[in-house]
Design an enzyme around this catalytic site. Sequence first.
Site, short mmCIF file in Angstrom:
data_model
loop_
_atom_site.label_atom_id
_atom_site.label_comp_id
_atom_site.label_asym_id
_atom_site.label_seq_id
_atom_site.Cartn_x
_atom_site.Cartn_y
_atom_site.Cartn_z
N LYS A 91 0.81 -1.21 0.00
CA LYS A 91 0.00 0.00 0.00
C LYS A 91 0.85 1.26 0.00
O LYS A 91 0.41 2.30 -0.49
CB LYS A 91 -0.88 -0.03 1.25
CG LYS A 91 -1.95 1.01 1.27
CD LYS A 91 -2.94 0.77 2.36
CE LYS A 91 -2.35 1.01 3.73
NZ LYS A 91 -3.45 1.09 4.73
N ASP A 92 2.05 1.19 0.56
CA ASP A 92 2.90 2.38 0.66
C ASP A 92 3.85 2.52 -0.52
O ASP A 92 4.67 3.44 -0.55
CB ASP A 92 3.74 2.31 1.96
CG ASP A 92 2.86 2.31 3.19
OD1 ASP A 92 1.77 2.88 3.13
OD2 ASP A 92 3.26 1.71 4.21
N SER A 137 -6.20 8.82 6.66
CA SER A 137 -6.27 8.41 5.27
C SER A 137 -7.43 9.16 4.62
O SER A 137 -8.56 9.15 5.11
CB SER A 137 -6.47 6.89 5.23
OG SER A 137 -7.42 6.55 4.25
N ARG A 139 -8.90 8.45 1.97
CA ARG A 139 -9.88 7.46 1.52
C ARG A 139 -10.86 7.12 2.64
O ARG A 139 -12.07 7.11 2.46
CB ARG A 139 -9.12 6.19 1.06
CG ARG A 139 -9.99 5.01 0.68
CD ARG A 139 -9.11 3.80 0.33
NE ARG A 139 -8.24 3.42 1.45
CZ ARG A 139 -8.61 2.65 2.47
NH1 ARG A 139 -9.81 2.13 2.51
NH2 ARG A 139 -7.77 2.39 3.46
N ARG A 140 -10.32 6.86 3.84
CA ARG A 140 -11.20 6.51 4.96
C ARG A 140 -12.04 7.71 5.39
O ARG A 140 -13.21 7.57 5.74
CB ARG A 140 -10.37 6.00 6.15
CG ARG A 140 -9.70 4.65 5.85
CD ARG A 140 -8.79 4.19 6.97
NE ARG A 140 -8.08 2.97 6.59
CZ ARG A 140 -6.83 2.69 6.94
NH1 ARG A 140 -6.12 3.53 7.67
NH2 ARG A 140 -6.27 1.56 6.55
N ARG A 157 -2.20 10.45 13.30
CA ARG A 157 -0.96 9.98 12.67
C ARG A 157 -0.13 9.22 13.69
O ARG A 157 -0.49 9.07 14.85
CB ARG A 157 -0.14 11.17 12.12
CG ARG A 157 -0.73 11.74 10.85
CD ARG A 157 0.17 11.66 9.61
NE ARG A 157 1.08 10.54 9.55
CZ ARG A 157 2.33 10.63 9.18
NH1 ARG A 157 2.85 11.81 8.87
NH2 ARG A 157 3.08 9.56 9.09
N ASN A 159 2.73 5.74 14.37
CA ASN A 159 2.71 4.30 14.11
C ASN A 159 1.54 3.67 14.86
O ASN A 159 0.83 4.33 15.60
CB ASN A 159 4.06 3.67 14.45
CG ASN A 159 4.39 3.81 15.92
OD1 ASN A 159 3.51 3.70 16.77
ND2 ASN A 159 5.65 4.06 16.23
N THR A 162 1.26 4.22 18.63
CA THR A 162 0.91 5.60 18.94
C THR A 162 -0.57 5.84 18.72
O THR A 162 -1.26 6.48 19.52
CB THR A 162 1.71 6.57 18.03
OG1 THR A 162 3.09 6.23 18.13
CG2 THR A 162 1.50 8.01 18.42
N ARG A 163 -1.07 5.32 17.61
CA ARG A 163 -2.49 5.54 17.30
C ARG A 163 -3.39 4.89 18.34
O ARG A 163 -4.38 5.47 18.78
CB ARG A 163 -2.81 4.98 15.92
CG ARG A 163 -2.09 5.74 14.81
CD ARG A 163 -2.53 5.27 13.45
NE ARG A 163 -1.58 5.69 12.43
CZ ARG A 163 -1.83 5.72 11.13
NH1 ARG A 163 -3.01 5.35 10.70
NH2 ARG A 163 -0.91 6.11 10.28
N CYS A 250 -1.68 10.42 -3.03
CA CYS A 250 -2.18 10.48 -1.66
C CYS A 250 -3.21 11.57 -1.48
O CYS A 250 -3.90 11.63 -0.47
CB CYS A 250 -1.05 10.74 -0.69
SG CYS A 250 -0.04 9.31 -0.40
N1 LIG Z 1 -0.45 3.81 5.67
C1 LIG Z 1 0.29 3.10 6.68
C2 LIG Z 1 0.11 1.63 6.56
N2 LIG Z 1 0.71 0.93 5.58
C3 LIG Z 1 0.35 -0.39 5.71
C4 LIG Z 1 -0.48 -0.50 6.81
C5 LIG Z 1 -1.13 -1.73 7.30
C6 LIG Z 1 -0.65 -3.03 6.76
C7 LIG Z 1 -1.02 -3.31 5.32
O1 LIG Z 1 -1.93 -2.69 4.73
O2 LIG Z 1 -0.38 -4.22 4.76
C8 LIG Z 1 -0.63 0.77 7.37
C9 LIG Z 1 -1.41 1.13 8.58
C10 LIG Z 1 -2.86 1.39 8.35
O3 LIG Z 1 -3.29 1.70 7.23
O4 LIG Z 1 -3.61 1.29 9.34
#
Ligand SMILES: NCc1[nH]cc(CCC(=O)O)c1CC(=O)O
Length: 327
Positions: A91-92, A137, A139-140, A157, A159, A162-163, A250
């Site tokens: 996804k990243d 996000s 999208r969300r 935001r 990790n 943290t969230r 993004c």
């Molecule tokens: N954007 C950050 C990110 N990149 C991948 C994941 C989760 C693991 C994945 O999708 O494989 C996350 C965290 C999230 O979206 O909650």
Amino acid sequence: MNSETLSATPPRTLVIASRESRLAMWQAEHVRDALHKLYPSCDVKILGMTTRGDQILDRTLSKVGGKGLFVKELETALADGRADLAVHSLKDVPMELPEGFALTAIMEREDSRDAFVSNDYASLAALPAGSVVGTSSLRREAMLRSRHPQLVVRPLRGNLDTRLAKLDRGEYAAIILAAAGLKRLGLGARIRSLLDAGDSLPAAGQGALGIEIRAGRAELAAWLAPLHHEATALAVEAERMVSRALGGSCDVPLAAHAAWGDGALHLRGRVSTPDGARVVAAEASAPVTSVERALALGREVAAALEAQGALEIVRSLTAGNGGQPTA
Ligand SMILES: NCc1[nH]cc(CCC(=O)O)c1CC(=O)O
């Protein structure tokens, strides 16, 4: 040269470049363990690195340069030979890789859905009007605004730990996270419910891991080939094509998700404005047996989204961002 003759000599050492977050490290260790099983005599090391994306915690990612931020430093380590492979949450990974790099293996996908996490409520539907929901996000956020306008969306935001800590401190009534990350870290019990495709269609590649190497390293590619999962790869190639074809970044709330059923790949795509006021959606199925056909399916869904005005939405959102690569 076929891959069997190439893999006849096992690797002696392999270095995996990884971000240092707990999730990234879990993912790198997952790959390291798989490589250990395949090549017991190989010394597999993990090189932990902090990326720009990890340092910038105070702003929404789309405002500071997008997903490339999480992969650039790892690519530098591949380019200068400090590492052989980089493990990424797919996804990243930007839709177009820079010249000289290749996604050589895509591993079997974890749960691709978004998860609802809360200490007090069981689902989005159970939240009282005015409840604060955390996500960064677009999208969300767009999905929440269009489907649940009575909720208040606030940025979130940091990790995963943290969230979750911010949720536990009471800053939010609920937060939305990828189920895959929570499950990988043994935090699956925090998931109160999983969002269905109507409430939240996942991002392209969500839940899948991609292994990147320097292009042209045929022997290394052959060593990594056993980690590749074809059914996942075809699904995520189709998803990534939707985003690539629309020039999404993004800055654009764009979802693309493909699932297998009855021997066919079913692909859905969705593009919306950040306020959720306009949503365009399309879907298509095909008996996909090759990457080319997966890409064609992705183009078909992208074209159907375009026909409904998706490009106008994308253009209005990406104007003035300097042509930032798709992500
Ligand atoms: N954007 C950050 C990110 N990149 C991948 C994941 C989760 C693991 C994945 O999708 O494989 C996350 C965290 C999230 O979206 O909650």
